[in-house]
Enzyme design. Structure first.
Site, PDB file in Angstrom:
ATOM      1  N   LYS A  36     -76.567-102.197 -83.742  1.00 15.29           N
ATOM      2  CA  LYS A  36     -76.423-102.848 -82.430  1.00 15.29           C
ATOM      3  C   LYS A  36     -74.960-103.197 -82.161  1.00 15.29           C
ATOM      4  O   LYS A  36     -74.124-103.170 -83.077  1.00 15.29           O
ATOM      5  CB  LYS A  36     -77.303-104.102 -82.385  1.00 15.29           C
ATOM      6  CG  LYS A  36     -76.969-105.126 -83.442  1.00 15.29           C
ATOM      7  CD  LYS A  36     -78.044-106.204 -83.535  1.00 15.29           C
ATOM      8  CE  LYS A  36     -77.785-107.098 -84.722  1.00 15.29           C
ATOM      9  NZ  LYS A  36     -77.853-108.497 -84.462  1.00 15.29           N
ATOM     10  N   ARG A 134     -86.500-118.343 -83.311  1.00 18.07           N
ATOM     11  CA  ARG A 134     -85.738-117.521 -82.361  1.00 18.07           C
ATOM     12  C   ARG A 134     -86.750-116.497 -81.837  1.00 18.07           C
ATOM     13  O   ARG A 134     -87.628-116.863 -81.071  1.00 18.07           O
ATOM     14  CB  ARG A 134     -84.528-116.892 -83.079  1.00 18.07           C
ATOM     15  CG  ARG A 134     -83.508-116.295 -82.129  1.00 18.07           C
ATOM     16  CD  ARG A 134     -82.306-115.707 -82.852  1.00 18.07           C
ATOM     17  NE  ARG A 134     -82.632-114.524 -83.650  1.00 18.07           N
ATOM     18  CZ  ARG A 134     -81.718-113.756 -84.257  1.00 18.07           C
ATOM     19  NH1 ARG A 134     -80.433-114.038 -84.156  1.00 18.07           N
ATOM     20  NH2 ARG A 134     -82.090-112.692 -84.955  1.00 18.07           N
ATOM     21  N   TYR A 268     -45.693-118.476 -75.952  1.00 17.01           N
ATOM     22  CA  TYR A 268     -46.183-119.484 -75.012  1.00 17.01           C
ATOM     23  C   TYR A 268     -46.251-120.852 -75.673  1.00 17.01           C
ATOM     24  O   TYR A 268     -46.761-120.997 -76.795  1.00 17.01           O
ATOM     25  CB  TYR A 268     -47.592-119.128 -74.535  1.00 17.01           C
ATOM     26  CG  TYR A 268     -47.662-118.015 -73.520  1.00 17.01           C
ATOM     27  CD1 TYR A 268     -46.997-118.118 -72.296  1.00 17.01           C
ATOM     28  CD2 TYR A 268     -48.414-116.871 -73.767  1.00 17.01           C
ATOM     29  CE1 TYR A 268     -47.078-117.097 -71.356  1.00 17.01           C
ATOM     30  CE2 TYR A 268     -48.510-115.857 -72.829  1.00 17.01           C
ATOM     31  CZ  TYR A 268     -47.832-115.974 -71.619  1.00 17.01           C
ATOM     32  OH  TYR A 268     -47.924-114.969 -70.690  1.00 17.01           O
ATOM     33  N   MET A 316     -52.268-112.335 -74.420  1.00 14.47           N
ATOM     34  CA  MET A 316     -53.376-111.448 -74.046  1.00 14.47           C
ATOM     35  C   MET A 316     -53.242-110.063 -74.697  1.00 14.47           C
ATOM     36  O   MET A 316     -54.226-109.471 -75.137  1.00 14.47           O
ATOM     37  CB  MET A 316     -53.468-111.296 -72.523  1.00 14.47           C
ATOM     38  CG  MET A 316     -54.714-110.528 -72.096  1.00 14.47           C
ATOM     39  SD  MET A 316     -54.846-110.280 -70.323  1.00 14.47           S
ATOM     40  CE  MET A 316     -55.141-111.920 -69.735  1.00 14.47           C
TER      41      MET A 316
HETATM   42  C1  LIG Z   1     -83.325-108.972 -86.253  1.00 14.41           C
HETATM   43  C2  LIG Z   1     -82.114-108.594 -87.021  1.00 14.41           C
HETATM   44  N1  LIG Z   1     -82.232-107.839 -88.129  1.00 14.41           N
HETATM   45  C3  LIG Z   1     -81.146-107.475 -88.861  1.00 14.41           C
HETATM   46  C4  LIG Z   1     -79.879-107.865 -88.497  1.00 14.41           C
HETATM   47  C5  LIG Z   1     -78.717-107.480 -89.363  1.00 14.41           C
HETATM   48  O1  LIG Z   1     -78.172-108.646 -89.899  1.00 14.41           O
HETATM   49  P1  LIG Z   1     -76.928-108.602 -90.910  1.00 14.41           P
HETATM   50  O2  LIG Z   1     -75.782-108.102 -90.108  1.00 14.41           O
HETATM   51  O3  LIG Z   1     -76.757-110.002 -91.346  1.00 14.41           O
HETATM   52  O4  LIG Z   1     -77.302-107.678 -91.998  1.00 14.41           O
HETATM   53  C6  LIG Z   1     -79.720-108.656 -87.352  1.00 14.41           C
HETATM   54  C7  LIG Z   1     -78.370-109.080 -86.942  1.00 14.41           C
HETATM   55  O5  LIG Z   1     -78.098-110.148 -86.513  1.00 14.41           O
HETATM   56  C8  LIG Z   1     -80.860-109.023 -86.594  1.00 14.41           C
HETATM   57  O6  LIG Z   1     -80.741-109.762 -85.480  1.00 14.41           O
END
Ligand SMILES: Cc1ncc(COP(=O)(O)O)c(C=O)c1O
Length: 382
Positions: A36, A134, A268, A316
C-alpha cells in the site's frame, strides 16, 4: 522532463533478500507483501513484481484503487484490499478477482450485489476486531456477520477465502496484548468453522508478528515495513540485527558550496550560526519532497566522509549542511546520502525518524512524488 538533482534509489536485490528473510521467519505460512501507499514510497508495481519473484504469493493494499492499479499493470497474484466505503466500485474489484475485506453487514450486502453484477462470486476476507478497535467487527457482532457470510456463501455470491485481524502491539513483545488478541482470534475462528465455513487463509501478523510472534503466523503473514528493510520495532531490534536490508537510499547532489566566516547565520529564522569558518553545502531536497521540517537540525546526512546535520531550518526545496573547517573537500556535484542501509556507513530512515520524533514508516512513505525513484537490480521486467 525527468531531470531532478536528487533521487531515491530502490534496490530490488534488498527487497528480494528481505522477502526471503520473511519467508524463512514465516515457516509454513505464505507471505503477503503489503504494498500500500505506493509500496511505502518505493514504487508499487516494481516492488510487487520483485516481491512475487522472491516468493511472496499474495499482495495486500489498503485502497481499492491501489488494487485495481495492480491489476491494470497486469499483476495477477492473489490480492487483498481493505479500505472502502459504501458505494465503492466493488463490482470492478470482483470482476478483477480482487479479494475484499468485509467487517460489517453493509459491506457483505454490497459485495453480494457486486458479485451478481460481475457474474462471479466475491472473494471475501471477514475481518474481526480482536482488540485494536480500528477495522474489523467487534466480537459481539461477529457471529451475526459470519452467519450472514455463510448464507451468501450458500447461495454462491460470496466465497469466504479468509478470516483476519490486525495486532495493536505486536511491536512490543513483552506486552500481553498479542496473546489476548490471539485468544479472541481463535474464538472467532471457532465461530467460523461452526458456521460451516472453511477459509483458506487465516491471517493476523504484520512485520512484527512475523518476526517476533510465531504463534500469530497461521496460514499467511502480511509484512510491510520489513519488506523495505526497516525494523517494525527499533527499540526491540534494529534492521541490521533482524537481517533486513534497507531498500531505499535517498541521495541528493550538492548544487552549491560556499565558504563562510564563523558566526554566519544560516537559513530562515537564522536558527543556526556557524561555529567556525568553514564550508556550507546546499542540497536540493526540502519539506516539499517530504523531508520532515520538524527534524530541524537533527536530520543526519552523509557527504563523503562527513556525517553532517541539517544546518538551520528545512526549506521547502532545499537544506544546507554546515561542514565546518574540514569541509573543503566537498564540491558541487558530490552526492550526499540522507538515508540508506546502515551497513553502507550512511544514516538510516530510522535515524531520520528519531530526529523527527516519528517512525521510519512515515519517513519513507511521505517521500514526495516529485523525487524520482531509480530502480536498481531488478530481475523481473518492470
Ligand atoms: C492491516 C495491515 N496489515 C499489515 C500491515 C503491514 O504492517 P507493517 O508495515 O508493520 O508490517 C499494515 C500496515 O499498516 C496493515 O494496516
Amino acid at each position: 522532463m525527468s531531470y531532478y538533482p536528487a533521487r531515491a534509489v530502490v534496490d530490488h536485490a534488498a527487497i528480494r533478500a528481505n522477502v526471503e528473510r520473511l519467508r524463512a521467519a514465516a515457516g509454513s505460512a505464505e507471505v503477503m507483501a503489503v504494498v500500500k501507499a505506493d509500496a511505502y514510497g518505493h514504487g508499487i508495481v516494481p516492488v510487487s513484481r520483485s516481491a512475487l519473484a522472491a516468493g511472496a504469493t499474495w499482495l495486500g493494499v489498503a485502497q481499492l484503487g491501489e488494487a485495481l492499479g495492480l491489476r491494470a499493470a497486469g499483476i495477477e497474484a492473489p490480492l487483498l484490499t481493505w479500505i472502502f466505503g459504501p458505494g465503492a466500485p466493488l463490482a470492478d474489484a470482483v470482476a478483477a478477482g480482487i479479494d475484499v475485506s468485509a467487517a460489517a453487514p453493509w459491506a457483505l450486502a454490497e459485495l453480494a450485489a457486486a458479485a451478481v453484477a460481475a457474474g462471479r462470486p466475491a472473494r471475501v476476507h471477514l475481518k474481526v476486531d480482536t482488540g485494536m478497535a480500528r477495522g474489523g467487527a467487534r466480537p459481539e457482532a461477529w457471529a451475526e456477520l459470519v452467519d450472514h457470510a455463510a448464507r451468501l456463501a450458500a447461495d454462491g455470491t460470496v466465497d469466504v477465502v479468509g478470516v483476519w485481524s490486525h495486532l495493536a502491539r505486536g511491536d512490543e513483545p513483552a506486552e500481553p496484548t498479542t496473546a489476548q488478541q490471539l485468544d479472541v482470534f481463535r474464538a472467532a475462528l471457532a465461530v467460523v468453522s461452526r458456521a460451516g465455513l472453511h477459509p483458506a487463509v487465516r491471517h493476523l501478523a504484520a512485520s512484527s508478528g512475523t518476526l517476533f510472534h510465531p504463534d500469530t503466523h497461521f496460514d499467511l503473514v502480511r509484512p510491510g515495513i520489513a519488506l523495505y528493510g526497516l525494523s517494525p520495532a527499533p527499540e526491540v531490534s534494529g534492521a541490521v540485527e533482524l537481517g533486513l536490508r534497507a531498500a531505499m537510499r535517498l541521495e541528493a547532489d550538492v548544487i552549491l558550496t560556499k565558504d563562510v566566516p564563523a558566526g554566519t547565520p544560516v537559513g530562515y529564522g537564522h536558527t543556526h550560526t556557524t561555529a567556525s569558518a568553514g564550508r556550507l553545502a546546499l542540497l536540493p531536497l526540502g519539506y516539499g519532497d517530504g523531508i520532515p521540517r520538524h527534524a530541524g537540525s537533527g536530520g543526519p546526512v552523509q557527504l563523503g566522509a562527513h556525517r553532517a546535520h541539517v544546518a538551520g531550518r528545512v526549506s521547502m526545496d532545499q537544506i544546507v549542511l554546515d561542514l565546518g573547517p574540514g569541509g573543503t573537500d566537498a564540491s558541487v556535484g558530490d552526492v550526499a546520502v540522507l538515508f540508506g542501509d546502515a551497513r553502507d556507513g550512511v544514516p538510516t530512515a530510522q535515524d531520520w525518524a528519531d530526529a523527527a520524533g516519528t517512525i521510519s514508516y512515515e519517513i519513507v512513505t511521505r517521500l514526495g512524488t516529485r523525487v524520482p525513484r531509480t530502480h536498481v537490480s531488478q530481475e523481473v521486467t518492470p
